[in-house]
Design an enzyme around this catalytic site. Structure first.
Site, mmCIF file in Angstrom:
data_model
loop_
_atom_site.group_PDB
_atom_site.id
_atom_site.type_symbol
_atom_site.label_atom_id
_atom_site.label_comp_id
_atom_site.label_asym_id
_atom_site.label_seq_id
_atom_site.Cartn_x
_atom_site.Cartn_y
_atom_site.Cartn_z
ATOM 1 N N ARG A 35 -7.322 -17.357 36.580
ATOM 2 C CA ARG A 35 -8.061 -17.535 35.084
ATOM 3 C C ARG A 35 -6.364 -18.228 34.453
ATOM 4 N NH1 ARG A 35 -11.532 -12.779 34.918
ATOM 5 N NH2 ARG A 35 -13.717 -13.588 35.331
ATOM 6 N N LYS A 197 -30.097 -8.928 45.977
ATOM 7 C CA LYS A 197 -31.726 -9.103 46.010
ATOM 8 C C LYS A 197 -32.068 -9.743 44.981
ATOM 9 C CE LYS A 197 -30.931 -3.932 45.137
ATOM 10 N NZ LYS A 197 -30.926 -2.450 43.748
ATOM 11 N N GLY A 353 -22.042 -14.331 40.500
ATOM 12 C CA GLY A 353 -22.115 -13.591 40.929
ATOM 13 C C GLY A 353 -20.652 -13.278 42.258
ATOM 14 N N GLY A 376 -20.858 -14.079 35.170
ATOM 15 C CA GLY A 376 -22.586 -14.324 34.281
ATOM 16 C C GLY A 376 -23.018 -14.832 33.596
HETATM 17 P P1 AMP Z 1 -24.767 -10.729 44.990
HETATM 18 O O1 AMP Z 1 -24.205 -9.993 43.701
HETATM 19 O O2 AMP Z 1 -26.051 -10.038 44.642
HETATM 20 O O3 AMP Z 1 -24.606 -11.807 44.947
HETATM 21 O O4 AMP Z 1 -25.486 -9.777 46.656
HETATM 22 C C1 AMP Z 1 -24.034 -10.078 46.831
HETATM 23 C C2 AMP Z 1 -23.933 -9.280 47.939
HETATM 24 O O5 AMP Z 1 -24.763 -9.175 48.755
HETATM 25 C C3 AMP Z 1 -22.833 -9.223 49.105
HETATM 26 O O6 AMP Z 1 -21.833 -7.585 48.167
HETATM 27 C C4 AMP Z 1 -23.315 -8.407 49.399
HETATM 28 O O7 AMP Z 1 -22.852 -7.458 51.067
HETATM 29 C C5 AMP Z 1 -25.151 -8.541 49.690
HETATM 30 N N1 AMP Z 1 -25.576 -8.332 51.449
HETATM 31 C C6 AMP Z 1 -25.747 -9.752 51.268
HETATM 32 N N2 AMP Z 1 -26.916 -9.863 52.151
HETATM 33 C C7 AMP Z 1 -26.925 -8.698 53.297
HETATM 34 C C8 AMP Z 1 -28.189 -7.790 53.663
HETATM 35 N N3 AMP Z 1 -28.527 -8.501 54.555
HETATM 36 N N4 AMP Z 1 -28.248 -6.734 53.698
HETATM 37 C C9 AMP Z 1 -27.579 -6.113 52.229
HETATM 38 N N5 AMP Z 1 -26.311 -6.606 51.699
HETATM 39 C C10 AMP Z 1 -26.787 -7.964 51.425
#
Ligand code: AMP
Length: 395
Positions: A35, A197, A353, A376
């Site tokens: 940063r 999710k 993220g 964010g």
């Molecule tokens: P996000 O912050 O929504 O981008 O989510 C990232 C997180 O999603 C990471 O920590 C990954 O470990 C998790 N992730 C990715 N694929 C899977 C999966 N198939 N099952 C559970 N968690 C997952």
């Protein structure tokens, strides 16, 4: 869009909102100076013009004044990165600070103490913003990481510089990169949405669906789609209350001629650990007791071919549980495909993220066109929201 390049800073004091919210170890040493490096071009341009810099930032989430969150800890690192000995003042408003600014000569840099030692920063207090505004002739916002916050130093302050406000080069680059992907993109445009999710990505999907040709879905949210389509997902991550939503997204995409690519095979595991037993199966045939934790080889081939043909690529979120070596392969393969497409002239933007962590961990940061500095803020931009920090400079 006014940037620092529209100003000559000779004999001017630039009050710059930077994002120096850097990680520190137990000895209060900076463990990642990205940063600070990112703010360097803005600071150097102002110094080279013959101006001086007053730097303001937050660090962590202090409750009042907390020594461990003092920006004093980073003075040496900032001095080393910029190549100029940085001065420090132990507050960010008040007569002592105004005096320190008055004494600042061309070519000098003054770092103010943590803005968040005053609760008025985060509440966006106008009087506090006005006090800050006394510390410079030109207000420069170069903190993308906090551009989605309507804080005193990131947005409210801009009203006190009706003519003399602009974006620093980092923030300008962030805005240009998002624009290049969402508004002025070369087609075909492919968005890769991975991560955990569906619920956290739905607003992004709704906003980008009119602007992209392909959406590649990966990560945990795959299984909400697969279950909605009638597949067996075993014990994979799923949001049962989002099944209708997943079907709605598929319908919406179909209506707009947007191709959605879902994983066709998965690396499944018998528990959520790096040394679990694994096998590769079709994504819609996962047995009970097993969970999908990465995409399989056929999926990688499919995704590679889509990426290969794309001229603009947005990557948000890993394709699997990349933190565990056994389930990182899909994300690495995707990074390789984006690397190759970028070398062939595609524009690739990574942001939002956890994507940046994955990209850095596997050494792709230098291989894509642009890695966003704001998790964010990037997510909110992709969701189509107006960021207060950007709006305050534009209007
Ligand atoms: P996000 O912050 O929504 O981008 O989510 C990232 C997180 O999603 C990471 O920590 C990954 O470990 C998790 N992730 C990715 N694929 C899977 C999966 N198939 N099952 C559970 N968690 C997952």
């Amino acid at each position: 869009m006014k940037t620092i390049n529209d100003f000559n800073f000779e004999n001017k004091k630039a009050l710059i909102r930077v994002d120096f919210n850097v990680p520190l170890n137990n000895e209060f040493e900076v463990t990642d100076d990205t940063r600070i490096q990112s703010a360097k071009p803005t600071i150097i341009k102002i110094l080279e013009d013959g101006g001086s810099c007053v730097l303001m930032s937050h660090l962590g989430r202090p409750k009042g004044v907390e020594e461990k969150f003092s920006l004093q800890h980073i003075v040496d690192k900032v001095s080393e990165v910029i190549g100029v000995q940085v001065k420090f003042v132990n507050d960010c408003v008040g007569t002592d600070v105004e005096q320190a600014v008055a004494e600042l000569k061309s070519g000098e840099i003054l770092l103010l103490e943590n803005l968040r030692f005053h609760k008025e920063e985060e509440s966006g207090d106008v009087a506090f913003a006005e006090q800050l505004s006394k510390l410079g002739d030109v207000y420069v916002n170069d903190a993308f990481g906090t551009a989605h916050r309507a804080h005193a130093s990131t947005a409210v302050i801009a009203q006190f510089f009706p003519e003399n406000k602009c974006f620093g080069s980092l923030l300008a680059k962030e805005i240009e990169s998002i624009d290049k992907v969402l508004n002025n993109s070369e087609k075909p445009v492919t968005a890769v949405l991975g991560g955990a999710k569906v619920s956290s990505k739905i607003t992004i999907i709704e906003n980008i669906i009119d602007k992209v040709d392909n959406i590649i879905v990966g990560g945990g949210m795959t299984f909400t789609f697969i279950k909605a389509m009638g597949g067996s997902i075993g014990n994979s991550l799923v949001e049962d209350d989002k099944l209708d939503l997943a079907l709605h997204i598929l319908q919406l995409a179909k209506g707009k001629g947007v191709q959605i690519y879902l994983p066709v095979d998965a690396v499944i595991a018998d528990n959520f650990s790096n040394d679990a037993n694994t096998q590769i199966v079709n994504t819609n045939e996962i047995p009970d007791g097993w969970m999908g934790l990465d995409v399989g080889p056929k999926t990688n081939e499919l995704f590679d071919s889509v990426i290969n043909k794309s001229k603009t690529i947005l990557w948000n979120g890993p394709l699997g549980v990349f933190e565990m070596e056994s389930f990182a392969k899909g994300t690495i393969e995707l990074g390789n495909a984006i690397d190759a497409a970028t070398q062939n002239g595609a524009f690739s933007l990574v942001g939002g993220g956890d994507s940046v962590a994955a990209v850095k961990q596997f050494g792709f940061a230098d291989k894509v066109s642009y890695v966003s500095t704001g998790g964010g803020a990037m997510l909110e931009s992709l969701e189509g929201k107006t960021l207060p920090g950007i709006d305050a400079i534009l209007n």
